[in-house]
Design a protein around this motif. Sequence first.
Motif, PDB file in Angstrom:
ATOM      1  N   ALA A 116      -0.146  -6.863   2.659  1.00 47.98           N
ATOM      2  CA  ALA A 116      -1.135  -5.854   2.286  1.00 47.98           C
ATOM      3  C   ALA A 116      -2.008  -5.513   3.479  1.00 47.98           C
ATOM      4  O   ALA A 116      -2.334  -4.355   3.721  1.00 47.98           O
ATOM      5  N   VAL A 117      -2.367  -6.533   4.245  1.00 45.65           N
ATOM      6  CA  VAL A 117      -3.248  -6.307   5.383  1.00 45.65           C
ATOM      7  C   VAL A 117      -2.467  -5.784   6.588  1.00 45.65           C
ATOM      8  O   VAL A 117      -2.908  -4.903   7.307  1.00 45.65           O
ATOM      9  N   GLY A 118      -1.276  -6.327   6.764  1.00 40.53           N
ATOM     10  CA  GLY A 118      -0.519  -5.981   7.962  1.00 40.53           C
ATOM     11  C   GLY A 118       0.113  -4.612   7.915  1.00 40.53           C
ATOM     12  O   GLY A 118       0.164  -3.912   8.914  1.00 40.53           O
ATOM     13  N   ILE A 119       0.619  -4.221   6.764  1.00 38.69           N
ATOM     14  CA  ILE A 119       1.442  -3.014   6.701  1.00 38.69           C
ATOM     15  C   ILE A 119       0.645  -1.775   6.300  1.00 38.69           C
ATOM     16  O   ILE A 119       1.020  -0.661   6.644  1.00 38.69           O
ATOM     17  N   SER A 120      -0.457  -1.974   5.555  1.00 33.28           N
ATOM     18  CA  SER A 120      -1.113  -0.820   4.944  1.00 33.28           C
ATOM     19  C   SER A 120      -1.918   0.003   5.941  1.00 33.28           C
ATOM     20  O   SER A 120      -3.027   0.401   5.652  1.00 33.28           O
ATOM     21  N   THR A 121      -1.349   0.290   7.104  1.00 32.03           N
ATOM     22  CA  THR A 121      -2.106   1.086   8.068  1.00 32.03           C
ATOM     23  C   THR A 121      -2.003   2.576   7.786  1.00 32.03           C
ATOM     24  O   THR A 121      -2.863   3.339   8.185  1.00 32.03           O
ATOM     25  N   THR A 122      -0.942   2.995   7.116  1.00 28.54           N
ATOM     26  CA  THR A 122      -0.826   4.406   6.751  1.00 28.54           C
ATOM     27  C   THR A 122      -0.383   4.518   5.294  1.00 28.54           C
ATOM     28  O   THR A 122       0.183   3.572   4.740  1.00 28.54           O
ATOM     29  N   VAL A 123      -0.635   5.655   4.699  1.00 29.98           N
ATOM     30  CA  VAL A 123      -0.246   5.859   3.304  1.00 29.98           C
ATOM     31  C   VAL A 123       1.261   5.742   3.166  1.00 29.98           C
ATOM     32  O   VAL A 123       1.785   5.160   2.228  1.00 29.98           O
ATOM     33  N   MET A 124       1.978   6.293   4.153  1.00 31.03           N
ATOM     34  CA  MET A 124       3.440   6.288   4.094  1.00 31.03           C
ATOM     35  C   MET A 124       3.971   4.854   4.094  1.00 31.03           C
ATOM     36  O   MET A 124       4.844   4.519   3.297  1.00 31.03           O
ATOM     37  N   ASN A 125       3.434   4.001   4.982  1.00 33.41           N
ATOM     38  CA  ASN A 125       3.854   2.600   5.015  1.00 33.41           C
ATOM     39  C   ASN A 125       3.620   1.954   3.673  1.00 33.41           C
ATOM     40  O   ASN A 125       4.464   1.216   3.165  1.00 33.41           O
ATOM     41  N   GLY A 126       2.430   2.195   3.097  1.00 35.15           N
ATOM     42  CA  GLY A 126       2.088   1.621   1.815  1.00 35.15           C
ATOM     43  C   GLY A 126       3.075   2.052   0.754  1.00 35.15           C
ATOM     44  O   GLY A 126       3.563   1.241  -0.043  1.00 35.15           O
ATOM     45  N   LEU A 127       3.391   3.336   0.750  1.00 33.63           N
ATOM     46  CA  LEU A 127       4.304   3.888  -0.248  1.00 33.63           C
ATOM     47  C   LEU A 127       5.681   3.239  -0.121  1.00 33.63           C
ATOM     48  O   LEU A 127       6.273   2.793  -1.107  1.00 33.63           O
ATOM     49  N   LEU A 128       6.195   3.145   1.101  1.00 34.62           N
ATOM     50  CA  LEU A 128       7.550   2.615   1.305  1.00 34.62           C
ATOM     51  C   LEU A 128       7.627   1.142   0.928  1.00 34.62           C
ATOM     52  O   LEU A 128       8.548   0.716   0.230  1.00 34.62           O
ATOM     53  N   LEU A 129       6.640   0.356   1.380  1.00 34.20           N
ATOM     54  CA  LEU A 129       6.655  -1.065   1.023  1.00 34.20           C
ATOM     55  C   LEU A 129       6.507  -1.220  -0.473  1.00 34.20           C
ATOM     56  O   LEU A 129       7.155  -2.064  -1.098  1.00 34.20           O
ATOM     57  N   GLY A 130       5.636  -0.375  -1.073  1.00 32.85           N
ATOM     58  CA  GLY A 130       5.435  -0.432  -2.514  1.00 32.85           C
ATOM     59  C   GLY A 130       6.725  -0.187  -3.272  1.00 32.85           C
ATOM     60  O   GLY A 130       7.068  -0.917  -4.207  1.00 32.85           O
ATOM     61  N   ILE A 131       7.479   0.832  -2.855  1.00 28.99           N
ATOM     62  CA  ILE A 131       8.741   1.144  -3.534  1.00 28.99           C
ATOM     63  C   ILE A 131       9.709  -0.027  -3.391  1.00 28.99           C
ATOM     64  O   ILE A 131      10.360  -0.434  -4.359  1.00 28.99           O
ATOM     65  N   ALA A 132       9.781  -0.584  -2.191  1.00 26.60           N
ATOM     66  CA  ALA A 132      10.686  -1.705  -1.955  1.00 26.60           C
ATOM     67  C   ALA A 132      10.339  -2.875  -2.865  1.00 26.60           C
ATOM     68  O   ALA A 132      11.221  -3.469  -3.506  1.00 26.60           O
TER      69      ALA A 132
ATOM     70  N   GLY B  94      -2.036  -0.261  -5.009  1.00 28.44           N
ATOM     71  CA  GLY B  94      -2.962  -0.963  -4.120  1.00 28.44           C
ATOM     72  C   GLY B  94      -2.681  -0.659  -2.660  1.00 28.44           C
ATOM     73  O   GLY B  94      -3.584  -0.366  -1.877  1.00 28.44           O
ATOM     74  N   MET B  95      -1.388  -0.708  -2.290  1.00 27.82           N
ATOM     75  CA  MET B  95      -1.023  -0.455  -0.898  1.00 27.82           C
ATOM     76  C   MET B  95      -1.387   0.961  -0.485  1.00 27.82           C
ATOM     77  O   MET B  95      -1.864   1.213   0.624  1.00 27.82           O
ATOM     78  N   MET B  96      -1.145   1.916  -1.418  1.00 31.50           N
ATOM     79  CA  MET B  96      -1.432   3.298  -1.062  1.00 31.50           C
ATOM     80  C   MET B  96      -2.930   3.548  -0.952  1.00 31.50           C
ATOM     81  O   MET B  96      -3.380   4.293  -0.079  1.00 31.50           O
ATOM     82  N   ALA B  97      -3.702   2.887  -1.840  1.00 30.66           N
ATOM     83  CA  ALA B  97      -5.157   3.050  -1.773  1.00 30.66           C
ATOM     84  C   ALA B  97      -5.679   2.514  -0.439  1.00 30.66           C
ATOM     85  O   ALA B  97      -6.486   3.153   0.239  1.00 30.66           O
ATOM     86  N   LEU B  98      -5.173   1.337  -0.043  1.00 31.19           N
ATOM     87  CA  LEU B  98      -5.579   0.760   1.239  1.00 31.19           C
ATOM     88  C   LEU B  98      -5.148   1.661   2.388  1.00 31.19           C
ATOM     89  O   LEU B  98      -5.917   1.945   3.312  1.00 31.19           O
ATOM     90  N   GLY B  99      -3.903   2.116   2.300  1.00 32.88           N
ATOM     91  CA  GLY B  99      -3.375   2.971   3.362  1.00 32.88           C
ATOM     92  C   GLY B  99      -4.161   4.254   3.491  1.00 32.88           C
ATOM     93  O   GLY B  99      -4.433   4.723   4.599  1.00 32.88           O
ATOM     94  N   PHE B 100      -4.561   4.809   2.351  1.00 30.91           N
ATOM     95  CA  PHE B 100      -5.341   6.050   2.341  1.00 30.91           C
ATOM     96  C   PHE B 100      -6.619   5.877   3.143  1.00 30.91           C
ATOM     97  O   PHE B 100      -6.921   6.642   4.054  1.00 30.91           O
ATOM     98  N   VAL B 101      -7.371   4.836   2.810  1.00 32.73           N
ATOM     99  CA  VAL B 101      -8.646   4.609   3.489  1.00 32.73           C
ATOM    100  C   VAL B 101      -8.424   4.326   4.972  1.00 32.73           C
ATOM    101  O   VAL B 101      -9.092   4.902   5.839  1.00 32.73           O
TER     102      VAL B 101
END
Lengths: 205, 302
Positions: free
Chosen positions: A32-48, A145-152
């Motif tokens: 959550a901390v390492g990957i959520s730097t962008t919304v796209m990263n959050g979305l992709l990890l979330g889907i996986a 959660g990942m996308m919210a973090l990535g958004f901010v």
Amino acid sequence: MPATTKTNPQLLFNGILGENPIFRLALSMCPAVGISTTVMNGLLLGIAVLFVQVFSSCTIAAIKNHIHPRIRIPTYTLTIATWVTVIDLVLAAYVPEAYKQMGIFVKLIVAFAIITMRLETFACKNSVNASFWDGLGMGLGFLFGMMALGFVRELLGMGTLFGYDILGFRPLLFFILPVAGFFCVGFMMAMFNYIELAVNRKKRG
Amino acid sequence: MREIIRITVSLTVSCLIAALVMGSVFIITDKAKRHNEQLNIQQTMLGLLGYGKDTPAPSDLEFYTIYRYIIEDGEIKTLGYMVPVGAEGKDSYELVTIDLAGQFVDRISLDITPESASEPPERKSALKSVLKPPKKFVYADATIIAERGDKRLAYLLPGEFPGFKTFIHVMLALDPTFTIIGLDITEHEEDPGLGGEIQEDYFKNQFKGKSFERTKNLTVVKEPLPDEYKKYLVAGKGEGLSKGIVDTIRTKYLDRDIYSLTGATISSKAVTNGVKNMINKFAYRLNILDSVIERQHIPVAF
């Protein structure tokens, strides 16, 4: 925990809000901390995670009666690893476009605490149907959660969203760094807790 | 005791089932996966040469691959080049060994077809049959020569060097005078938003057009990237910019150093120095190999 009495939609929303993996259970914080730097990263990890969680939950729920209780954790890990490998290989072979984006995320998932925890506390005690909805809810909760973090973090760190320039400048480059992930998680957790408090107070008052 | 046996058996069985599932999926998908990887490399190569969807590659464009091995015979080290030979091109491979001082040592025919030469295990077994122990060999790198008709069009060098975190894998395209045609970052694990920007056009396109002499003393400057230059770099072939402006910007910045990425000087320097090293070493080796090929009259395909 005995077999659940919740209905399917309740199970779904439980994962997204009531027991959100990142903000309420505080599990799987490393990714959550390492990957959520962008919304796209959050979305992709979330889907996986969503796919692996649903498949693993269903598998464990289906074979729960055959698992020797002493070796349930190794079995869970094996199940997750199998699904991760299968998804990784299938994506690489048949959806190369998606694999280019998601490849690195899929391989990370084996070590995720949230999936093992859901198998241990839920899937091994409930039916396949209930486990499917629980897995779906947890996966969506993680994705949210990942996308919210990535958004901010993306907006404040790079001034962009989904790679598109929104602000035109970079307000705080600091937000891209892993440390800032902890701050974001902390603030959002506080927000969640506060909302819960407020809602409960309203109910009582 | 019975409990222990039961646990052992059930763990073994679960592992076997998992292995069976993973193994069968691997067997089913392996071919398609490798095909995709090959396609990916091919696309990167064509992309660097300026061919894409809109401008398909000409039919007389051919790729020849040279594999370099380091051969150890006791204390003595030599370099072994697997070069494609044959008048009509893709007939077979020959191993040309050159010592460290650049002198020709030996040439041996290899029993391998160019199709199977792209597979590492096939190459290994072909080399093993001619390099008997105690000779040992280690794979070093590969070079791809792009050719149109009889003219060398470009050299494509896949390579890797340490970045800020792990290795950065790149593919570099050079023209016959070792001027950079293009640079592509194929794999990296730099921080997204910081070092990860090395894969963006506005960084990697700065290398385009730098001549061999210029790259020898290429460094990184910590200055903000000028706006007009950034626009030119991102636009690729200058879309959205008029022809005159594109040319002036190109000549203006052609001899400049590489502008560092904000907050990622280490990654910027790593790429610049890595590229510099790759070109230098490659030019040195290729000159030796070319002169050996000429003197020994090796009927190379390229």
